[in-house]
Design an enzyme around this catalytic site. Structure first.
Site, mmCIF file in Angstrom:
data_model
loop_
_atom_site.group_PDB
_atom_site.id
_atom_site.type_symbol
_atom_site.label_atom_id
_atom_site.label_comp_id
_atom_site.label_asym_id
_atom_site.label_seq_id
_atom_site.Cartn_x
_atom_site.Cartn_y
_atom_site.Cartn_z
ATOM 1 N N ASP A 67 0.954 -1.115 -0.184
ATOM 2 C CA ASP A 67 0.031 0.020 0.036
ATOM 3 C C ASP A 67 0.970 1.197 -0.014
ATOM 4 O O ASP A 67 1.798 1.571 0.926
ATOM 5 C CB ASP A 67 -0.951 0.231 1.333
ATOM 6 C CG ASP A 67 -1.962 -1.106 1.161
ATOM 7 O OD1 ASP A 67 -2.124 -1.958 0.352
ATOM 8 O OD2 ASP A 67 -2.919 -0.921 1.908
ATOM 9 N N LYS B 17 -9.989 -0.003 -1.723
ATOM 10 C CA LYS B 17 -10.035 -0.260 -0.511
ATOM 11 C C LYS B 17 -10.543 0.786 0.336
ATOM 12 O O LYS B 17 -9.830 2.171 0.130
ATOM 13 C CB LYS B 17 -8.545 -0.739 -0.190
ATOM 14 C CG LYS B 17 -8.341 -0.992 1.233
ATOM 15 C CD LYS B 17 -6.891 -1.461 1.474
ATOM 16 C CE LYS B 17 -6.482 -1.472 3.001
ATOM 17 N NZ LYS B 17 -5.227 -1.853 3.375
ATOM 18 N N LYS C 280 -7.066 3.406 -2.788
ATOM 19 C CA LYS C 280 -7.545 3.450 -1.437
ATOM 20 C C LYS C 280 -7.781 4.632 -0.910
ATOM 21 O O LYS C 280 -7.046 5.889 -1.208
ATOM 22 C CB LYS C 280 -6.065 2.692 -0.584
ATOM 23 C CG LYS C 280 -6.366 2.525 0.878
ATOM 24 C CD LYS C 280 -5.056 2.025 1.589
ATOM 25 C CE LYS C 280 -5.265 2.068 3.217
ATOM 26 N NZ LYS C 280 -3.889 1.428 3.750
#
Length: 222
Positions: free
Chosen positions: A93, A185, A155
């Site tokens: 991430d 996400k 995300k």
């Protein structure tokens, strides 16, 4: 809905201790969550606790350029390679270069993400765009840049720079992401089952939360 399969059980607080990480991994195993997400300094420990990397096991995620995204691209690439080669993480991430984005330097944003994607291949990269700092139009553009750079996910948030995920943001990102084969996400501020389920209904295929065990217990009791 089997909520545990959406959860990335997350602990990114700077004061997190070894015992905290052990407890995090134990909870993820107890409830068979999708993944564990930890800072790079704990990735090796988490890998040891979770066992070998395997598609059938709980996935190990670490963060790069967290929480500001302001490191040089070379630093992000090096950190990603270390995490993959030394700690055997399953996913990365990373935080988008917000300074470049806000300056209108979209080419730099794409190049930054693409370099990490290339370094991490064939493993998935999720890009945190920090929705709380963006206008709706900027969210749309950021999502398009993430797709152009070849990442797997967009995300919502780090949880460090303001409010986290909202149902509206997840729905917006999902509506754009599906046109590019991206997944979404949701992360930041998700603390109960009802909110987690709203995020999934809005289009999130992963949920980053620190309250994973509590949410799983809530789901079991229902």
């Amino acid at each position: 809905m089997t909520i545990n399969k959406y959860i990335e059980h997350t602990l990114l607080k700077p004061e997190a201790s070894v015992s905290d990480i052990i407890h995090l991994c134990q909870e993820a195993q107890e409830w068979q969550m999708r993944a564990v997400c930890v800072n790079p300094c704990y990735a090796g420990l988490a890998r040891h606790l979770l066992g070998e990397s395997s598609p059938d096991n709980i996935q190990l995620v670490t963060v790069i350029g967290f929480p500001l995204g302001a490191e040089r691209t070379e630093s992000k690439v090096f950190a990603a390679k270390l995490a993959l080669d030394e700690d055997h993480v399953d996913e990365i991430d990373m935080v988008m270069n917000m300074a470049a984005f806000k300056s209108g330097n979209h080419n730099a944003v794409v190049e930054d993400i693409a370099a990490v994607v290339k370094a991490a291949a064939p493993f998935k990269v999720k890009v945190i765009i920090e929705t709380c700092l963006l206008t709706q139009q900027e969210k749309e553009v950021a999502c398009q840049l993430v797709a152009k750079a070849g990442a797997a996910f967009v995300k919502t948030s780090t949880g460090f720079n303001g409010p986290g995920a909202t149902e509206e943001d997840v729905a917006l990102l999902s509506s754009i992401a599906k046109n590019y084969g991206l997944q979404v996400k949701a992360a930041g501020g998700i603390r109960d089952l009802a909110t987690a389920e709203k995020m999934v209904a809005a289009g999130a295929s992963r949920i980053g939360i620190s309250a994973g065990a509590a949410i799983c217990r809530e789901a079991q009791a229902r």
